[in-house]
Design an enzyme around this catalytic site. Sequence first.
Site, short mmCIF file in Angstrom:
data_model
loop_
_atom_site.label_atom_id
_atom_site.label_comp_id
_atom_site.label_asym_id
_atom_site.label_seq_id
_atom_site.Cartn_x
_atom_site.Cartn_y
_atom_site.Cartn_z
N SER A 28 0.24 -8.82 0.91
CA SER A 28 -0.16 -8.64 2.30
C SER A 28 -1.60 -8.12 2.38
O SER A 28 -2.45 -8.69 3.10
CB SER A 28 0.82 -7.66 2.96
OG SER A 28 0.32 -7.15 4.18
N ASP B 114 1.05 -13.41 7.26
CA ASP B 114 1.23 -11.97 7.02
C ASP B 114 1.69 -11.25 8.28
O ASP B 114 2.55 -10.38 8.23
CB ASP B 114 -0.08 -11.36 6.50
CG ASP B 114 0.04 -9.85 6.36
OD1 ASP B 114 0.88 -9.40 5.55
OD2 ASP B 114 -0.65 -9.12 7.09
N ARG C 157 9.50 -7.67 8.04
CA ARG C 157 9.77 -6.63 7.03
C ARG C 157 10.04 -5.30 7.69
O ARG C 157 10.88 -4.53 7.25
CB ARG C 157 8.57 -6.51 6.08
CG ARG C 157 8.47 -7.64 5.07
CD ARG C 157 7.09 -7.66 4.42
NE ARG C 157 6.80 -6.43 3.72
CZ ARG C 157 5.56 -5.97 3.48
NH1 ARG C 157 4.51 -6.66 3.87
NH2 ARG C 157 5.37 -4.85 2.84
N LYS D 221 -5.35 -10.56 3.24
CA LYS D 221 -6.27 -10.28 4.34
C LYS D 221 -7.70 -10.11 3.84
O LYS D 221 -8.66 -10.58 4.47
CB LYS D 221 -5.81 -9.03 5.11
CG LYS D 221 -4.60 -9.35 6.00
CD LYS D 221 -4.06 -8.11 6.70
CE LYS D 221 -3.18 -7.32 5.76
NZ LYS D 221 -2.19 -6.46 6.39
N HIS E 16 -11.19 -1.64 0.65
CA HIS E 16 -9.99 -1.46 1.47
C HIS E 16 -9.34 -0.13 1.12
O HIS E 16 -9.16 0.19 -0.04
CB HIS E 16 -8.98 -2.59 1.22
CG HIS E 16 -7.71 -2.41 1.99
ND1 HIS E 16 -7.61 -2.76 3.32
CD2 HIS E 16 -6.51 -1.88 1.64
CE1 HIS E 16 -6.39 -2.46 3.75
NE2 HIS E 16 -5.71 -1.93 2.75
N1 URA Z 1 -0.51 -2.51 4.67
C1 URA Z 1 -0.54 -3.86 4.75
O1 URA Z 1 -1.53 -4.43 5.17
N2 URA Z 1 0.54 -4.55 4.34
C2 URA Z 1 1.64 -3.96 3.86
O2 URA Z 1 2.55 -4.65 3.49
C3 URA Z 1 1.66 -2.57 3.78
C4 URA Z 1 0.57 -1.86 4.20
#
Ligand code: URA
Length: 434
Positions: A183, A161, A168, A187, A82
């Site tokens: 977050s 999320d 947020r 994923k 990632h």
């Molecule tokens: N990228 C994400 O997937 N989540 C966040 O909170 C910030 C950046």
Amino acid sequence: MRFVDIIEKKRDGHALTKEEIAFFIEGYTNGEIPDYQASALLMAIYFEDMTDEERANLTMAMVASGDQINLAAIDGIKVDKHSTGGVGDTTTLPLAAMVAAVGVPVAKMSGRGLGHTGGTIDKLEAIEGFHVELSTEDFTKQVNEIKMAVIGQSGNLTPADKKIYALRDVTGTVSSIPLIASSIMSKKIASGADAIVLDVKTGDGAFMKTVEDAERLAHAMVKIGNSVGRNTMAIISDMSQPLGFAIGNALEIKEAVETLQGKGPADLQELCYVLGSQMVVLGGHAKTLAEARTQLEAVVADGSALEVLRAFITAQGGNAAVVDDLTLLPQAKFVTELAAKTSGYVAKLEADDIGTAAMLLGAGRATKESEIDLAVGLVLNKKVGDYVNAGESLVTIYANREDITDVEQKLYDHIILSGETVAAPKLIHSIITE
Ligand code: URA
Ligand code: CA
């Protein structure tokens, strides 16, 4: 349980239990907890932070909020990568082909995304015939046979999320380490990764502007991963200037092929080896990072990494001849050189604004509905630290419109030359393994 008690507990600086965190995530996902209460808790987390245990529990509660991809039918340890995102980040494809050639299965789920250029899937669609709609069966079979497949995002992954991120965004609580870390990690875990390599970018073009902030985020994610049984490592890499030379979809496919031929830009080539070494170690194909790197350099040198890319393109319906004839990629109508107005050393290539210049050409999406022009973009001819003579080309601009004065102006404004020598920025700031 009353949600107001949970808000007050966090407000007063106490750690929440696993049950309280699950109550929040379940209640908010199914609409029982209203936005105003969730906002209050997020703000309390922003100020009071979370313990390592709370962070891991929050991550796993978000994983449990939706579907989870089961990759058990794929042989071997599935290692995912990632990147926290940057400009001209061409890494995913060459990296995937390299580690796959070493034997690490790459079962990647990828997105299109908003940004200066498209996501990995958009880039791949620059290859004629390529598609990412695979059945689970075909996806599994392909990874078992050729070690690499990329599929579009499907199913209902981490709905918690999605909802929390949207909240947020409008409540000033995006830049919170426990919230960002959970977050991202939720994923990756929901998409089935056994092990995770994180490329946390730092600098002007990155989410985390300073090395210290990037390291704090990396440590947080590595701790979460390792505490929930997913071996996780991270590197902190430079995003003060765009990565490599190319910024654009087809242009980045070309750059990816060149990287697999060992002829890529020095920074992109090196980043692939550094991230790839971590993936090969986590995948169980080498004991040390040095041993892994030797294997990666070997599969580039003997052409087997490029062979994996060919097999991967063919398996997903694409025309693999593109690998040997890059003119088969979409071509822009107008190619213009941006000439340096004075001589000097390149002091800054401000990543964010250069990315915006590529987007003005149509390389990226401003909104979810925007159409991408796969052919357009920029190729940098100089990087920070290089000397340029007046009149020499700084950037080659690939456009499908004739008047590009807005793009040229943007580039001139954000490419800073200096009379003094300038050191090239360090590419890898640190490696974080715990
Ligand atoms: N990228 C994400 O997937 N989540 C966040 O909170 C910030 C950046
Ligand atoms: Ca690039």
